[in-house]
Design an enzyme around this catalytic site. Sequence first.
Site, PDB file in Angstrom:
ATOM      1  N   GLY A  27     -31.388  11.863  15.251  1.00  0.00           N
ATOM      2  CA  GLY A  27     -30.763  11.277  14.497  1.00  0.00           C
ATOM      3  C   GLY A  27     -29.171  11.258  14.304  1.00  0.00           C
ATOM      4  O   GLY A  27     -28.483  10.084  14.074  1.00  0.00           O
ATOM      5  N   THR A  28     -28.713  12.328  14.934  1.00  0.00           N
ATOM      6  CA  THR A  28     -27.122  12.262  14.724  1.00  0.00           C
ATOM      7  C   THR A  28     -26.537  11.307  15.709  1.00  0.00           C
ATOM      8  O   THR A  28     -25.801  10.581  15.463  1.00  0.00           O
ATOM      9  CB  THR A  28     -26.695  14.112  15.262  1.00  0.00           C
ATOM     10  OG1 THR A  28     -27.109  14.684  14.179  1.00  0.00           O
ATOM     11  CG2 THR A  28     -25.118  13.897  15.512  1.00  0.00           C
TER      12      THR A  28
ATOM     13  N   SER B 249     -35.386  10.785  13.813  1.00  0.00           N
ATOM     14  CA  SER B 249     -35.706  11.714  14.746  1.00  0.00           C
ATOM     15  C   SER B 249     -37.024  12.399  14.755  1.00  0.00           C
ATOM     16  O   SER B 249     -37.613  12.326  13.689  1.00  0.00           O
ATOM     17  CB  SER B 249     -34.673  12.779  14.237  1.00  0.00           C
ATOM     18  OG  SER B 249     -34.568  13.722  15.003  1.00  0.00           O
TER      19      SER B 249
ATOM     20  N   CYS C  14     -28.108  21.445   8.745  1.00  0.00           N
ATOM     21  CA  CYS C  14     -27.057  21.293   9.475  1.00  0.00           C
ATOM     22  C   CYS C  14     -25.541  22.017   8.945  1.00  0.00           C
ATOM     23  O   CYS C  14     -24.497  22.148   9.705  1.00  0.00           O
ATOM     24  CB  CYS C  14     -26.690  19.771   9.731  1.00  0.00           C
ATOM     25  SG  CYS C  14     -27.879  18.743  10.554  1.00  0.00           S
TER      26      CYS C  14
ATOM     27  N   GLN D  35     -35.335  11.049   7.301  1.00  0.00           N
ATOM     28  CA  GLN D  35     -36.353  11.742   6.431  1.00  0.00           C
ATOM     29  C   GLN D  35     -37.365  10.936   5.862  1.00  0.00           C
ATOM     30  O   GLN D  35     -38.637  11.583   5.460  1.00  0.00           O
ATOM     31  CB  GLN D  35     -35.532  12.436   5.115  1.00  0.00           C
ATOM     32  CG  GLN D  35     -34.539  13.430   5.522  1.00  0.00           C
ATOM     33  CD  GLN D  35     -35.264  14.747   5.822  1.00  0.00           C
ATOM     34  OE1 GLN D  35     -36.346  15.024   5.840  1.00  0.00           O
ATOM     35  NE2 GLN D  35     -34.619  15.568   6.410  1.00  0.00           N
TER      36      GLN D  35
ATOM     37  N   HIS E 265     -38.461  15.187  15.494  1.00  0.00           N
ATOM     38  CA  HIS E 265     -38.461  16.771  15.051  1.00  0.00           C
ATOM     39  C   HIS E 265     -38.814  16.668  13.398  1.00  0.00           C
ATOM     40  O   HIS E 265     -39.451  17.756  12.985  1.00  0.00           O
ATOM     41  CB  HIS E 265     -37.562  17.648  15.413  1.00  0.00           C
ATOM     42  CG  HIS E 265     -36.647  17.657  14.470  1.00  0.00           C
ATOM     43  ND1 HIS E 265     -36.112  18.415  13.575  1.00  0.00           N
ATOM     44  CD2 HIS E 265     -35.156  16.668  14.767  1.00  0.00           C
ATOM     45  CE1 HIS E 265     -34.774  18.250  13.389  1.00  0.00           C
ATOM     46  NE2 HIS E 265     -34.427  16.987  13.614  1.00  0.00           N
TER      47      HIS E 265
ATOM     48  N   THR F 202     -30.331   9.341  31.929  1.00  0.00           N
ATOM     49  CA  THR F 202     -31.679   9.059  32.151  1.00  0.00           C
ATOM     50  C   THR F 202     -32.679   9.620  30.930  1.00  0.00           C
ATOM     51  O   THR F 202     -32.572  10.378  30.246  1.00  0.00           O
ATOM     52  CB  THR F 202     -32.096  10.124  33.081  1.00  0.00           C
ATOM     53  OG1 THR F 202     -31.084   9.889  34.437  1.00  0.00           O
ATOM     54  CG2 THR F 202     -33.479  10.446  33.680  1.00  0.00           C
TER      55      THR F 202
ATOM     56  N   ASN G  12     -31.702  13.811   2.407  1.00  0.00           N
ATOM     57  CA  ASN G  12     -32.324  15.037   2.974  1.00  0.00           C
ATOM     58  C   ASN G  12     -32.251  16.437   2.101  1.00  0.00           C
ATOM     59  O   ASN G  12     -32.841  17.368   2.328  1.00  0.00           O
ATOM     60  CB  ASN G  12     -31.563  15.380   4.072  1.00  0.00           C
ATOM     61  CG  ASN G  12     -30.107  15.549   4.288  1.00  0.00           C
ATOM     62  OD1 ASN G  12     -29.431  14.580   3.679  1.00  0.00           O
ATOM     63  ND2 ASN G  12     -29.735  16.333   4.564  1.00  0.00           N
TER      64      ASN G  12
END
Length: 384
Positions: A71-72, A199, A327, A179, A201, A237, A151
């Site tokens: 996400g970042t 993201s 974060c 989220q 995760h 990659t 979030n």
Amino acid sequence: MNYTFLDNAATTPMDKEVIEEINDKMINVFGNASSTNFYGRQAKGVLETSRHTIAQSIGAKDTEIVFTSGGTESDNTAIISTALSRSEQGKHIITTAVEHEAVMKSMAYLENLGFDVTYLKPNEEGSITSEQVQSSLTDETILVSVMYGNNETGAINPISEIGELLKDSQALFHVDAVQAYGNYDLDVNDLHVDFLSTSAHKINGPKFIGFLYIRDGIVIPSYLKGGDQETKRRAGTENVPAIAGFAKAVELISGVDKQKLQEKYFGYKKIIFDILRQNDIKFEVNGSTKIESLNQILNIYLPGIERGILLTRLDIDGYGISGGSACTAGSLEPSHVISAMFGEESPRLNESIRISFGKYNNEEEIKNFSEALVKIVKDLDNIN
């Protein structure tokens, strides 16, 4: 001691099928997807099959999906690359005062470069309106960045309305959906967005992998400088095993009824509310109490109860929650989200906690957590 994880907004445990998929690809598909030999072609096939699965999940074309580290990076790329490449058309950007740090710090970076950023103030439920966006638009506006759901509070913004509003504007529209993705049905065409960040995760997939949706026809330079991967839009990659794991996580959520999922999480909230009220615990919700929110997130204010002490006591008792965004929560700094909603002097900044649910939680865990919370709050009240 059985430990109950209630910090799913920070991250989610990987699904076993995702882990199996990643392990399989790590062992059997180790080629570089940019190589033209057999191993490279094999990796390329997995990469593009995964891209197709993920594109379908948001109603996008395969060519509109760019894999990132999460996400970042997706937020940074959409915001900074867009601003720097379109600065001749204007230097005004609109966002909200409650965005994730990945957006807020990108904006601060651009302000240092001479860009003008308007931060829309949310209401006390944590959301903004399309009218606020409209009234802030100028001939210089080149980008609007508004998160789908917050979030820390779960507050949802009127993304489709804002997207419709911007259709005739030169401003491109970026949405941080980290989220929301996997918890709500999202279609980039219905939402009228130009960029969308996610993201893996957050949906029981692996960490350090995500994607940025970039609408066809929009050209921005690669944020990372290097090779020509991802059709020259993201150098480096590709992490094929992680991408395959991401696609597996997407497959697993694709058959889930998102409305029923949100109703289940809303039911978890009600369990907590009922038990707190039955025990005369004073609390208020930071955000909306309506079902139209990201119900996997609950942020509550407990007057007089210091956040750090409460988090420690809950952790000792076997419950993992947080004080806000993962974060920033490690430093226990006051939340910029709560500050934007209630002011910098509000006691809520140091007396609020975030509870967030996931697929592996159940009603019994929520009841046990609520009872533990009641006991700890009463103990702390007696000490005070």
